[in-house]
Design a protein around this motif. Structure first.
Motif, PDB file in Angstrom:
ATOM      1  N   GLY A   1       0.829  -1.199   0.000  1.00  0.00           N
ATOM      2  CA  GLY A   1       0.000   0.000   0.000  1.00  0.00           C
ATOM      3  C   GLY A   1       0.859   1.242   0.000  1.00  0.00           C
ATOM      4  N   HIS A   2       1.814   1.310   0.921  1.00  0.00           N
ATOM      5  CA  HIS A   2       2.837   2.364   0.881  1.00  0.00           C
ATOM      6  C   HIS A   2       3.719   2.124  -0.337  1.00  0.00           C
ATOM      7  CE1 HIS A   2       5.864   5.191   2.110  1.00  0.00           C
ATOM      8  NE2 HIS A   2       6.756   4.268   2.424  1.00  0.00           N
ATOM      9  N   THR A   3       4.221   0.912  -0.465  1.00  0.00           N
ATOM     10  CA  THR A   3       4.842   0.409  -1.690  1.00  0.00           C
ATOM     11  C   THR A   3       4.341  -1.019  -1.878  1.00  0.00           C
ATOM     12  OG1 THR A   3       6.821  -0.734  -0.871  1.00  0.00           O
ATOM     13  CG2 THR A   3       6.927   1.682  -1.001  1.00  0.00           C
ATOM     14  N   PRO A   4       4.539  -1.616  -3.054  1.00  0.00           N
ATOM     15  CA  PRO A   4       4.083  -2.998  -3.239  1.00  0.00           C
ATOM     16  C   PRO A   4       4.845  -4.017  -2.397  1.00  0.00           C
ATOM     17  CG  PRO A   4       4.425  -1.912  -5.360  1.00  0.00           C
ATOM     18  CD  PRO A   4       5.024  -1.018  -4.309  1.00  0.00           C
ATOM     19  N   ALA A   5       6.032  -3.654  -1.910  1.00  0.00           N
ATOM     20  CA  ALA A   5       6.928  -4.639  -1.302  1.00  0.00           C
ATOM     21  C   ALA A   5       6.949  -4.598   0.215  1.00  0.00           C
ATOM     22  CB  ALA A   5       8.347  -4.434  -1.830  1.00  0.00           C
ATOM     23  N   ASP A   6       6.117  -3.781   0.853  1.00  0.00           N
ATOM     24  CA  ASP A   6       6.210  -3.631   2.305  1.00  0.00           C
ATOM     25  C   ASP A   6       5.909  -4.940   3.022  1.00  0.00           C
ATOM     26  OD1 ASP A   6       6.109  -0.491   3.507  1.00  0.00           O
ATOM     27  OD2 ASP A   6       5.824  -0.748   1.353  1.00  0.00           O
ATOM     28  N   MET A   7       6.747  -5.222   4.032  1.00  0.00           N
ATOM     29  CA  MET A   7       6.566  -6.385   4.885  1.00  0.00           C
ATOM     30  C   MET A   7       6.538  -5.939   6.336  1.00  0.00           C
ATOM     31  SD  MET A   7       6.536  -8.837   2.630  1.00  0.00           S
ATOM     32  CE  MET A   7       6.665 -10.344   3.604  1.00  0.00           C
ATOM     33  N   ALA A   8       5.780  -6.676   7.160  1.00  0.00           N
ATOM     34  CA  ALA A   8       5.866  -6.562   8.607  1.00  0.00           C
ATOM     35  C   ALA A   8       6.425  -7.876   9.135  1.00  0.00           C
ATOM     36  CB  ALA A   8       4.494  -6.282   9.218  1.00  0.00           C
ATOM     37  N   TYR A   9       7.129  -7.795  10.252  1.00  0.00           N
ATOM     38  CA  TYR A   9       7.744  -8.982  10.844  1.00  0.00           C
ATOM     39  C   TYR A   9       7.169  -9.184  12.235  1.00  0.00           C
ATOM     40  CZ  TYR A   9      10.941  -8.337   6.945  1.00  0.00           C
ATOM     41  OH  TYR A   9      11.464  -8.184   5.687  1.00  0.00           O
ATOM     42  N   VAL A  10       6.571 -10.367  12.458  1.00  0.00           N
ATOM     43  CA  VAL A  10       5.865 -10.671  13.706  1.00  0.00           C
ATOM     44  C   VAL A  10       6.626 -11.757  14.451  1.00  0.00           C
ATOM     45  CG1 VAL A  10       3.682 -11.418  14.731  1.00  0.00           C
ATOM     46  CG2 VAL A  10       3.672 -10.154  12.560  1.00  0.00           C
ATOM     47  N   LEU A  11       6.916 -11.506  15.743  1.00  0.00           N
ATOM     48  CA  LEU A  11       7.585 -12.505  16.558  1.00  0.00           C
ATOM     49  C   LEU A  11       7.161 -12.330  18.004  1.00  0.00           C
ATOM     50  CD1 LEU A  11      11.073 -11.285  17.559  1.00  0.00           C
ATOM     51  CD2 LEU A  11       9.892 -10.114  15.720  1.00  0.00           C
ATOM     52  N   ASP A  12       7.096 -13.426  18.728  1.00  0.00           N
ATOM     53  CA  ASP A  12       6.701 -13.371  20.135  1.00  0.00           C
ATOM     54  C   ASP A  12       5.489 -12.459  20.291  1.00  0.00           C
ATOM     55  OD1 ASP A  12       8.675 -15.109  20.811  1.00  0.00           O
ATOM     56  OD2 ASP A  12       9.989 -13.654  21.772  1.00  0.00           O
ATOM     57  N   ASP A  13       5.666 -11.371  21.068  1.00  0.00           N
ATOM     58  CA  ASP A  13       4.570 -10.432  21.276  1.00  0.00           C
ATOM     59  C   ASP A  13       4.889  -9.081  20.642  1.00  0.00           C
ATOM     60  OD1 ASP A  13       6.573  -9.602  22.972  1.00  0.00           O
ATOM     61  OD2 ASP A  13       5.203  -9.016  24.588  1.00  0.00           O
ATOM     62  N   ALA A  14       5.605  -9.091  19.508  1.00  0.00           N
ATOM     63  CA  ALA A  14       6.021  -7.840  18.874  1.00  0.00           C
ATOM     64  C   ALA A  14       5.834  -7.918  17.367  1.00  0.00           C
ATOM     65  CB  ALA A  14       7.485  -7.536  19.200  1.00  0.00           C
ATOM     66  N   VAL A  15       5.556  -6.745  16.769  1.00  0.00           N
ATOM     67  CA  VAL A  15       5.478  -6.640  15.316  1.00  0.00           C
ATOM     68  C   VAL A  15       6.226  -5.388  14.889  1.00  0.00           C
ATOM     69  CG1 VAL A  15       3.213  -5.480  15.459  1.00  0.00           C
ATOM     70  CG2 VAL A  15       3.949  -6.520  13.297  1.00  0.00           C
ATOM     71  N   PHE A  16       7.029  -5.534  13.841  1.00  0.00           N
ATOM     72  CA  PHE A  16       7.795  -4.428  13.265  1.00  0.00           C
ATOM     73  C   PHE A  16       7.126  -4.058  11.945  1.00  0.00           C
ATOM     74  CE2 PHE A  16      10.407  -6.753  16.143  1.00  0.00           C
ATOM     75  CZ  PHE A  16      11.169  -5.796  16.791  1.00  0.00           C
ATOM     76  N   VAL A  17       6.603  -2.835  11.870  1.00  0.00           N
ATOM     77  CA  VAL A  17       5.681  -2.490  10.786  1.00  0.00           C
ATOM     78  C   VAL A  17       6.292  -1.582   9.729  1.00  0.00           C
ATOM     79  CG1 VAL A  17       3.670  -2.809  12.257  1.00  0.00           C
ATOM     80  CG2 VAL A  17       4.712  -0.527  12.077  1.00  0.00           C
ATOM     81  N   GLY A  18       7.581  -1.245   9.834  1.00  0.00           N
ATOM     82  CA  GLY A  18       8.179  -0.377   8.832  1.00  0.00           C
ATOM     83  C   GLY A  18       7.478   0.965   8.778  1.00  0.00           C
ATOM     84  N   ASP A  19       7.134   1.411   7.551  1.00  0.00           N
ATOM     85  CA  ASP A  19       6.470   2.706   7.363  1.00  0.00           C
ATOM     86  C   ASP A  19       4.955   2.583   7.250  1.00  0.00           C
ATOM     87  OD1 ASP A  19       9.064   3.536   7.219  1.00  0.00           O
ATOM     88  OD2 ASP A  19       8.915   4.464   5.249  1.00  0.00           O
ATOM     89  N   THR A  20       4.416   1.374   7.363  1.00  0.00           N
ATOM     90  CA  THR A  20       2.984   1.192   7.126  1.00  0.00           C
ATOM     91  C   THR A  20       2.154   1.975   8.131  1.00  0.00           C
ATOM     92  OG1 THR A  20       3.394  -0.975   6.155  1.00  0.00           O
ATOM     93  CG2 THR A  20       1.159  -0.534   6.938  1.00  0.00           C
ATOM     94  N   LEU A  21       2.526   1.921   9.393  1.00  0.00           N
ATOM     95  CA  LEU A  21       1.876   2.698  10.451  1.00  0.00           C
ATOM     96  C   LEU A  21       2.927   3.516  11.179  1.00  0.00           C
ATOM     97  CD1 LEU A  21      -0.412  -0.113  11.809  1.00  0.00           C
ATOM     98  CD2 LEU A  21      -1.280   2.168  11.270  1.00  0.00           C
TER      99      LEU A  21
END
Length: 288
Positions: free
Chosen positions: A144-164
């Motif tokens: 949505g921001h770009t076609p390639a954006d990924m979020a990484y989810v582990l344990d109780d955390a998520v890394f969302v980049g520029d999406t939010l």
């Protein structure tokens, strides 16, 4: 807690990089690392990356991964420099191929630059799982921001980049090539459907006047207070707002150098016959 998250804030670009450590094994991943760039002189430097190197060495970490959430337009990536020093596989979402194809044409990159993702060591598919030591991580496609954006989810955390962004800042722009406000809304709601107590780490903060920079929030806090996408804001409402707001935004200050480096996984353009690498500036193309 199975993992420890160590942030590194770069005030020049308002970027937050992270080192995620699997505590039991001392294996780690680096997320969205910064290569310092002086736009006036065209010189790169490695102060931001060296802070990460110093931390990894002091903590005796084994770096498994250097993760990019997308090909950033607001800072250069130090992934290649870090890999040369600390090791690890450089990875990004598989849709980087679409981004590379767009910018190969826009910058008229050299003929042997292939928009096939081969510059990266690994391309994640949506829902793919991988390991940081004993910690399982899930890669989520959030375009949505770009076609390639990924979020990484582990344990109780998520890394969302520029999406939010932080709740009082809102959401990423959706007017880059391949961006789409409808798609961005659905990606954000995908993230916001994660458990409410999950910690959320953003890649940038542009704090309102009077607030210090922050980069950690929760899914619940975002659902309750995000000014662009909190619960109760419909897709149509968001898209109307996002398009109107994007129409007022300037081109990011570092988009020209950063994209040319970041689609190459942090590698400089190949040197020319004088041994110097050059960046291109397309005239009268961007910001129309």
């Amino acid at each position: 807690m199975q993992t420890h998250v160590q942030p590194f804030f770069d005030p020049s670009t308002w970027t937050v990089s992270y080192v995620v450590v699997d505590v039991a094994t001392r294996h780690a991943a680096i997320i969205d690392p910064v290569l310092d760039f002086n736009v006036k002189s065209g010189r790169t430097s490695t102060q931001s990356a060296d802070r990460i190197i110093d931390y990894a060495r002091s903590e005796q970490l084994t770096v498994d991964w250097i993760l990019e959430t997308h090909a950033h337009a607001d800072h250069l990536s130090s992934a290649r420099y870090l890999q040369q020093t600390l090791g690890g596989n450089i990875a990004i979402g598989e849709n980087i191929r679409q981004v590379q194809a767009v910018f190969k044409k826009l910058f008229n990159l050299e003929r042997n630059f292939l928009p096939d993702g081969s510059q990266f060591d690994h391309l994640f598919t949506d829902g793919e799982r991988f390991q940081i030591g004993n910690t399982t991580v899930t890669a989520l496609l959030v375009p949505g921001h770009t076609p390639a954006d990924m979020a990484y989810v582990l344990d109780d955390a998520v890394f969302v980049g520029d999406t939010l962004f932080m709740p009082d800042v809102g959401s990423a722009r959706a007017d880059f090539p391949g961006g789409d406000a409808h798609t961005l809304y659905r990606s954000m709601r995908r993230i916001l459907n994660l458990p409410g107590d999950m910690r959320m780490y953003v890649c940038h903060d542009y704090p309102p006047q009077g607030r210090a920079a922050r980069w950690e929030t929760t899914v619940a806090e975002q659902r309750a207070h995000n000014i662009h996408v909190r619960d109760g804001i419909s897709e149509d409402e968001f898209v109307t707002m996002r398009k109107a707001r994007d129409a007022t935004l300037e081109v990011p200050a570092l988009i020209i150098p950063s994209i040319q480096i970041n689609v190459r996984a942090g590698q400089m353009p190949p040197p020319e016959d004088d041994g110097v690498s050059y960046l291109k500036v397309p005239l009268n193309v961007l910001g129309a």
